[in-house]
Design an enzyme around this catalytic site. Structure first.
Site, PDB file in Angstrom:
ATOM      1  N   GLU A 109     -29.591-108.488  20.756  1.00  0.00           N
ATOM      2  CA  GLU A 109     -28.365-107.804  20.345  1.00  0.00           C
ATOM      3  C   GLU A 109     -27.248-108.805  20.072  1.00  0.00           C
ATOM      4  O   GLU A 109     -26.449-108.627  19.146  1.00  0.00           O
ATOM      5  CB  GLU A 109     -27.952-106.802  21.439  1.00  0.00           C
ATOM      6  CG  GLU A 109     -27.016-105.731  20.949  1.00  0.00           C
ATOM      7  CD  GLU A 109     -26.941-104.543  21.907  1.00  0.00           C
ATOM      8  OE1 GLU A 109     -28.002-103.985  22.251  1.00  0.00           O
ATOM      9  OE2 GLU A 109     -25.838-104.188  22.318  1.00  0.00           O
TER      10      GLU A 109
ATOM     11  N   CYS B  70     -28.245 -98.972  24.222  1.00  0.00           N
ATOM     12  CA  CYS B  70     -29.062 -98.886  25.447  1.00  0.00           C
ATOM     13  C   CYS B  70     -29.130 -97.485  26.017  1.00  0.00           C
ATOM     14  O   CYS B  70     -30.054 -97.153  26.739  1.00  0.00           O
ATOM     15  CB  CYS B  70     -28.491 -99.775  26.544  1.00  0.00           C
ATOM     16  SG  CYS B  70     -28.175-101.424  26.001  1.00  0.00           S
TER      17      CYS B  70
ATOM     18  N   SER C 298     -26.547-100.838  16.934  1.00  0.00           N
ATOM     19  CA  SER C 298     -27.504-101.935  17.017  1.00  0.00           C
ATOM     20  C   SER C 298     -28.910-101.378  16.872  1.00  0.00           C
ATOM     21  O   SER C 298     -29.231-100.323  17.419  1.00  0.00           O
ATOM     22  CB  SER C 298     -27.369-102.634  18.371  1.00  0.00           C
ATOM     23  OG  SER C 298     -28.525-103.405  18.627  1.00  0.00           O
TER      24      SER C 298
ATOM     25  N   LYS D 138     -33.683 -90.857  29.540  1.00  0.00           N
ATOM     26  CA  LYS D 138     -34.752 -91.829  29.330  1.00  0.00           C
ATOM     27  C   LYS D 138     -36.104 -91.141  29.189  1.00  0.00           C
ATOM     28  O   LYS D 138     -37.013 -91.655  28.551  1.00  0.00           O
ATOM     29  CB  LYS D 138     -34.808 -92.834  30.483  1.00  0.00           C
ATOM     30  CG  LYS D 138     -33.645 -93.810  30.514  1.00  0.00           C
ATOM     31  CD  LYS D 138     -33.830 -94.945  29.525  1.00  0.00           C
ATOM     32  CE  LYS D 138     -32.566 -95.778  29.404  1.00  0.00           C
ATOM     33  NZ  LYS D 138     -32.590 -96.650  28.210  1.00  0.00           N
TER      34      LYS D 138
ATOM     35  N   GLU E 215     -36.095 -90.238  25.692  1.00  0.00           N
ATOM     36  CA  GLU E 215     -36.229 -91.437  24.858  1.00  0.00           C
ATOM     37  C   GLU E 215     -37.695 -91.889  24.792  1.00  0.00           C
ATOM     38  O   GLU E 215     -38.210 -92.217  23.728  1.00  0.00           O
ATOM     39  CB  GLU E 215     -35.365 -92.567  25.425  1.00  0.00           C
ATOM     40  CG  GLU E 215     -35.389 -93.842  24.594  1.00  0.00           C
ATOM     41  CD  GLU E 215     -34.619 -94.980  25.244  1.00  0.00           C
ATOM     42  OE1 GLU E 215     -34.801 -95.225  26.446  1.00  0.00           O
ATOM     43  OE2 GLU E 215     -33.829 -95.632  24.551  1.00  0.00           O
TER      44      GLU E 215
END
Lengths: 154, 597
Positions: B284, B311, B331, B370, B373
């Site tokens: 990053e 993140c 990003s 998460k 994700e």
């Protein structure tokens, strides 16, 4: 039926575009097309920059802001105690027979929806029912049949 | 303006306290605890559960202590016979509409309603049990969150959380009277509406109405399968949160004990998300410098600034729904969890001589998003599901308890190798501002050859619980190859909690900001306050966890990501260079526009 976007923008001109405009906008849409559908509520949320769940929550709180399609004429029979004692059951049964639908249903021709409502403040003249915004008092079986016939011909 | 004080008596004891304080807080000052349910220190007053009622001399009704400010001369009784009777009835009424299946409930032992039922010795159904009549449904279609309306007491903590902390309002109160419930738009399943899976509703729910979807049994199954090699990674914020769930105090650092516990649970290799957090900084940081060069030197207009971090999967889903026009600003780096997952089934498997299909990767996260994700279709670059199971800090604690370990008595152990080494820069990923600080420590040094100009590497302006933070770092005396950055003042901003993210993004959208780099974490406090962390949570607890994170950072020998020996090694042996071909293949991803409503 007016375009919902136009309708919303018209109301925003009068009431502004913050949360307080929510009720008048929802009322205007229901007045125009009898109920609020998913797309309408998304448009309102977008215009006022609030969440769709918020719009839905408000709409479902108010009995008169329907979120499911209704017939052209929405019949609401008062269920509260004065009307009940004055014979609302017979009125309701007559309506079911005449319209061939149950509570909460809409006739196949989309003309009538049959609902039960709470007190309308006409306890002294029960039983009563509301057809859209018009009140009918001291109902009898015969009167109900006549009223429905009138609406059938409208 | 001076502060006015009022004098009142609580249970016959005099107290002088600032005007505007609630009876609840005034009683707390005298060490009288008044029970609450709808009240939460993070949220506005609701006053709807009525559990905190107290008796006030001269008043006809019992006021709610959480919603009533103190007044001069007030006489309050928090534990009179009348109060006890009323509270008991309140709890009984709540229970009459609550599916009391405590022994099979996921929140058994962690439920605030259950605690009150114990406290008030509720023995039988005083009121008609209504829950059977209501036809409640359970929504378990999301990979992250289960919503069970039959456990809901309509305290609206979740509604206030989703609105105030996250600015999303995915949940609202619908219908009224006995039909009132908490629902999404059109009562759709949670996974199909604008929900970021952040789990803040879960960590604020007093009952079992909103819980994480747990994968404890699945993880036991793979651990017990001798044909599988199960690797586990632990996120930065788990090591400062896990202790709370296992009878230790907020802010207790338990890294070594946690590693020992994971090894005893039977994981084949205990590794660290902090390793891939360091890797994230390499990728990053390089991405940021590349973007700056393209934008400032090449005047390439396709390069978007400010660049934002990636993140936090809650933040990613938020921007996909709410600000899709800024997706090119995010990003392209995967989150540390997913970088680790992609490497576990490629690099790690190769090095250990394992077949990728025999490697199962489990992650321990402070987060419910998460879970979502790991399920994203983009997260299969290893050729397999990169992360197979995601457990929250709470789920790991449950496994430790199941295994019968005395957690606090465990001796500290160290992470395995490879992919177990990390630096202080990775640890601070667990706190708001941490990714920014870690990136600055490395990027500044790459460009200038010197350490960041902050005492002991501590970049204080990016730290703390303030909702939106800004910092500027002047870059001077750069190395020749970074000449274009000479004299540039790097402008950074940090937000945590999506309501703050919205404030920041609206500022960017309005053209009122000149940021180069933005860090956003979906949860208040960053991952340390994540939706998978122990309950209860408040700013006081978040601050303790935050202090622990920075203590952990300072305790480590290496505190800059580029100094991580294993990270240096993986570039040499496997990845080549940051943003190189292999990195692109495994460590970077794409995002997609989602519906706004």
């Amino acid at each position: 039926m007016t375009d919902v976007k136009e309708l919303i923008q018209g109301k925003i001109k009068t009431f502004g575009n913050n949360r307080t405009a929510l009720m008048p906008i929802l009322q205007a849409i229901v007045e125009d097309k009898n109920h609020l559908d998913e797309e309408d509520m998304i448009e309102v949320a977008d215009a006022l920059d609030i969440s769709t769940a918020d719009v839905y929550g408000t709409a479902t709180f108010y009995t008169f802001l329907d979120t499911i399609p209704r017939g052209k004429y929405v019949i609401r029979v008062c269920k509260t105690i004065s009307c009940h004692m004055a014979g609302k059951d017979e009125i309701f049964d007559t309506l079911k027979d005449v319209l061939k639908i149950k509570e909460g249903e809409t006739t196949p021709d989309k003309k009538f929806t049959l609902l039960i409502a709470n007190c309308m403040g006409w306890c002294h003249k029960g039983p009563v029912m509301l057809v859209n915004d018009d009140i009918y008092t001291e109902l009898t079986k015969e009167k109900v049949i006549d009223i429905i016939n009138e609406y059938q011909e409208k | 303006m001076g502060k006015f004080e009022v004098n009142l008596k609580i249970n016959d004891l005099p107290v002088t306290i600032e005007e505007g304080t609630t009876i609840l807080d005034a009683a707390q000052k005298l060490n009288f605890r008044i029970p609450t349910l709808c009240h939460h220190p993070d949220l506005c007053v609701a006053g709807n559960c009525r559990v905190c009622v107290v008796e006030q001399t001269g008043a006809k009704t019992l006021p709610a202590a959480c919603a009533t400010p103190v007044a001069e001369g007030m006489e309050i009784f928090t534990n009179s016979a009348k109060v006890r009777q009323a509270r008991k009835h309140v709890v009984e009424l709540l229970l009459s509409e609550h599916k009391s299946e405590c022994t099979s409930c996921y929140k058994n032992g962690k439920c605030e309603l259950q605690e009150l039922a114990i406290e008030y010795r509720i023995s039988e159904d005083t009121f008609l049990k209504l829950v059977e009549e209501k036809g409640y449904t359970i929504d378990d279609l999301s990979p992250a969150i289960i919503k069970d309306d039959s456990k809901c007491i309509r305290c609206q903590r979740c509604v206030r959380t989703c609105t105030q902390i996250q600015s999303i309002s995915a949940l609202a109160v619908i219908n009224k009277g006995d039909e009132q419930k908490i629902a999404t738009f059109l009562d759709k399943p949670m996974h199909s509406v604008v929900c970021t899976n952040c789990g803040q509703c879960v960590s604020h729910c007093p009952t079992g109405a909103l819980v994480e979807k747990n994968y404890i049994d699945q993880v036991w199954d793979v651990i017990n399968d001798p044909n599988l090699h199960v690797v586990v990674q632990t996120a930065p914020a788990v090591r400062i949160g896990l202790g709370e769930e296992l009878e230790l105090s907020p802010g207790d650092r338990v890294t070594g004990k946690m590693v020992a516990a994971l090894r005893r649970l039977g994981f084949n290799s205990v590794l660290d998300t902090d390793f891939s957090a360091d890797l994230t900084i390499m990728e990053e940081g390089t991405e940021l410098l590349t973007r700056l060069k393209k934008a400032l030197v090449d005047k390439d207009e396709s390069v978007k600034l400010p660049m934002t971090t990636s993140c936090s999967p809650g933040w990613i889903k938020f921007i996909e729904h709410k600000y899709p026009e800024y997706l090119d600003n995010v990003s392209t780096c995967k989150s540390p969890q997913q970088m680790f997952g992609a490497l576990a089934k490629t690099f790690y498997a190769e090095k250990k001589g394992l077949k990728a299909e025999k490697v199962v990767s489990v992650s321990i996260m402070p987060c419910t998003a998460k879970k979502y994700e790991a399920d994203r279709p983009e997260m299969r670059d290893s050729g397999y599901k990169d992360v197979d199971y995601v457990l929250t800090t709470r789920e790991l604690a449950a496994m430790v308890r199941q295994a019968g370990m005395d957690f606090s008595a465990l001796e500290n152990e160290n992470y395995d190798s490879i992919m177990g080494k990390s630096t202080g820069a990775a640890v601070i990923f667990g706190s708001t501002g941490g990714v920014m600080e870690a990136a600055l420590r490395t990027a500044y040094e790459i460009v200038t050859g010197r350490e960041v100009p902050f005492e002991n590497l501590n970049i204080m302006p990016v730290r703390g619980l303030k909702g939106v933070k800004e910092a500027k770092v002047k870059i001077e005396n750069v190395k020749p190859e970074w000449g274009f950055l000479e004299g540039v003042e790097l402008s950074c901003a940090i937000a945590h909690g999506l309501a703050n993210a919205k404030i920041l993004m609206d500022k960017v959208k309005a053209g009122e900001a000149d940021y180069h780099f933005i860090e956003i974490m979906a949860c208040p406090g960053g991952c340390l306050g994540g939706g998978g962390q122990p309950m209860p949570v408040s700013d006081k607890i978040r601050q303790k966890r935050m202090d622990a994170i920075y203590q952990e950072d300072e305790s480590l020998e290496f505190r800059k990501s580029h100094e991580n020996a294993e990270v240096q090694a993986i570039y040499k042996e496997f990845l080549g260079e940051p943003l190189g071909h292999k990195s692109h293949e495994l460590l970077h991803t794409t995002y997609k526009k989602r519906k706004k409503y």
